[in-house]
Write a protein that holds these residues in place. Sequence first.
Motif, PDB file in Angstrom:
ATOM      1  N   LEU A   1       0.826  -1.212   0.000  1.00  0.00           N
ATOM      2  CA  LEU A   1       0.000   0.000   0.000  1.00  0.00           C
ATOM      3  C   LEU A   1       0.860   1.261   0.000  1.00  0.00           C
ATOM      4  N   PHE A   2       1.827   1.306   0.921  1.00  0.00           N
ATOM      5  CA  PHE A   2       2.691   2.485   1.000  1.00  0.00           C
ATOM      6  C   PHE A   2       3.558   2.626  -0.247  1.00  0.00           C
ATOM      7  N   GLY A   3       4.010   1.483  -0.800  1.00  0.00           N
ATOM      8  CA  GLY A   3       4.853   1.529  -1.994  1.00  0.00           C
ATOM      9  C   GLY A   3       4.115   2.102  -3.189  1.00  0.00           C
ATOM     10  N   LEU A   4       2.839   1.726  -3.340  1.00  0.00           N
ATOM     11  CA  LEU A   4       2.043   2.283  -4.427  1.00  0.00           C
ATOM     12  C   LEU A   4       1.844   3.785  -4.239  1.00  0.00           C
ATOM     13  N   VAL A   5       1.642   4.192  -2.988  1.00  0.00           N
ATOM     14  CA  VAL A   5       1.497   5.619  -2.705  1.00  0.00           C
ATOM     15  C   VAL A   5       2.787   6.360  -3.022  1.00  0.00           C
ATOM     16  N   ARG A   6       3.913   5.784  -2.576  1.00  0.00           N
ATOM     17  CA  ARG A   6       5.201   6.446  -2.803  1.00  0.00           C
ATOM     18  C   ARG A   6       5.541   6.522  -4.278  1.00  0.00           C
ATOM     19  N   ALA A   7       5.069   5.544  -5.066  1.00  0.00           N
ATOM     20  CA  ALA A   7       5.411   5.508  -6.488  1.00  0.00           C
ATOM     21  C   ALA A   7       4.529   6.418  -7.324  1.00  0.00           C
TER      22      ALA A   7
ATOM     23  N   LEU B   1       1.401  12.432  -5.219  1.00  0.00           N
ATOM     24  CA  LEU B   1       2.061  13.726  -5.301  1.00  0.00           C
ATOM     25  C   LEU B   1       3.119  13.849  -4.210  1.00  0.00           C
ATOM     26  N   TRP B   2       4.075  14.757  -4.424  1.00  0.00           N
ATOM     27  CA  TRP B   2       5.223  14.856  -3.527  1.00  0.00           C
ATOM     28  C   TRP B   2       4.807  15.186  -2.097  1.00  0.00           C
ATOM     29  N   TRP B   3       3.755  15.972  -1.920  1.00  0.00           N
ATOM     30  CA  TRP B   3       3.362  16.379  -0.566  1.00  0.00           C
ATOM     31  C   TRP B   3       2.725  15.234   0.212  1.00  0.00           C
ATOM     32  N   ILE B   4       2.438  14.114  -0.466  1.00  0.00           N
ATOM     33  CA  ILE B   4       2.001  12.892   0.214  1.00  0.00           C
ATOM     34  C   ILE B   4       3.170  11.920   0.335  1.00  0.00           C
ATOM     35  N   SER B   5       3.918  11.783  -0.758  1.00  0.00           N
ATOM     36  CA  SER B   5       4.996  10.793  -0.812  1.00  0.00           C
ATOM     37  C   SER B   5       6.153  11.142   0.121  1.00  0.00           C
ATOM     38  N   TRP B   6       6.568  12.392   0.149  1.00  0.00           N
ATOM     39  CA  TRP B   6       7.726  12.773   0.963  1.00  0.00           C
ATOM     40  C   TRP B   6       7.488  12.613   2.464  1.00  0.00           C
ATOM     41  N   PRO B   7       6.375  13.107   3.014  1.00  0.00           N
ATOM     42  CA  PRO B   7       6.156  12.891   4.455  1.00  0.00           C
ATOM     43  C   PRO B   7       6.074  11.404   4.821  1.00  0.00           C
ATOM     44  N   LEU B   8       5.430  10.609   3.961  1.00  0.00           N
ATOM     45  CA  LEU B   8       5.354   9.169   4.223  1.00  0.00           C
ATOM     46  C   LEU B   8       6.742   8.548   4.188  1.00  0.00           C
ATOM     47  N   GLY B   9       7.542   8.938   3.191  1.00  0.00           N
ATOM     48  CA  GLY B   9       8.905   8.422   3.114  1.00  0.00           C
ATOM     49  C   GLY B   9       9.742   8.827   4.309  1.00  0.00           C
ATOM     50  N   GLY B  10       9.556  10.069   4.784  1.00  0.00           N
ATOM     51  CA  GLY B  10      10.297  10.524   5.963  1.00  0.00           C
ATOM     52  C   GLY B  10       9.929   9.741   7.206  1.00  0.00           C
TER      53      GLY B  10
END
Length: 217
Positions: A39-45, A48-57
């Motif tokens: 789930l998180f991998g699909l989101v990160r891939a 948008l950056w404002w969702i992907s970056w905080p999750l990655g952090g």
Amino acid sequence: MFFDSSLSWNDILFLLDGAIVTIAITLASVALGTILGVLFGLVRAGALWWISWPLGGALDIFRSVPLLIQLVLFNSFNSMFRLHWSPYVIACICLGIYTAAFCTELVRSGVLAVPPATRRAARSLGMSWWQEVVSITLPMATRIVFPSWIGLSLGVMKDTSLVLWIGIIELLRSSQIITSRVQEPLLILTITGLIYFLMSFPIARLGAHLERRWQIQ
């Protein structure tokens, strides 16, 4: 008695009971971590950056902080907030999130490795985003990330040895208890290592078999 040692067959059974606990925690943690990782991998891939970056952090924190510290903190929070979770539940949740933090990047890299032209072609045929992901992207990404996922799962199995610090008697803790009584650490650790090998080897061989089969196809 076990050969000329004071180690008895009951001790061996005690080690096997610990191995069962190790397998149970591994299966639960890997299952939880894989589901969250996909789930998180699909989101990160794709997000948008404002969702992907905080999750990655946030996931970077779980990848960077030693697992032992995470287990101790999770166990402390359990007492502080009076959650009344058992040590087994704490271990599975903590290891599951830890696994998800690594699995997320595996899935993200696998999804991004799928040729964009292939994904666009699927969408041009009238597939929805969900149909394209399930039928095209994830099957192709799985072949890419599967060897690394097997390595991650084997690593989680070995990392379960750290749950002894929150009171769970798994395989390593079982060996420590027997060693304190029998005082034959070399023999006991050899048997413990053999049990770990017997648990890990079939998984590694199955992964290698599936990888070869997919390459042929």
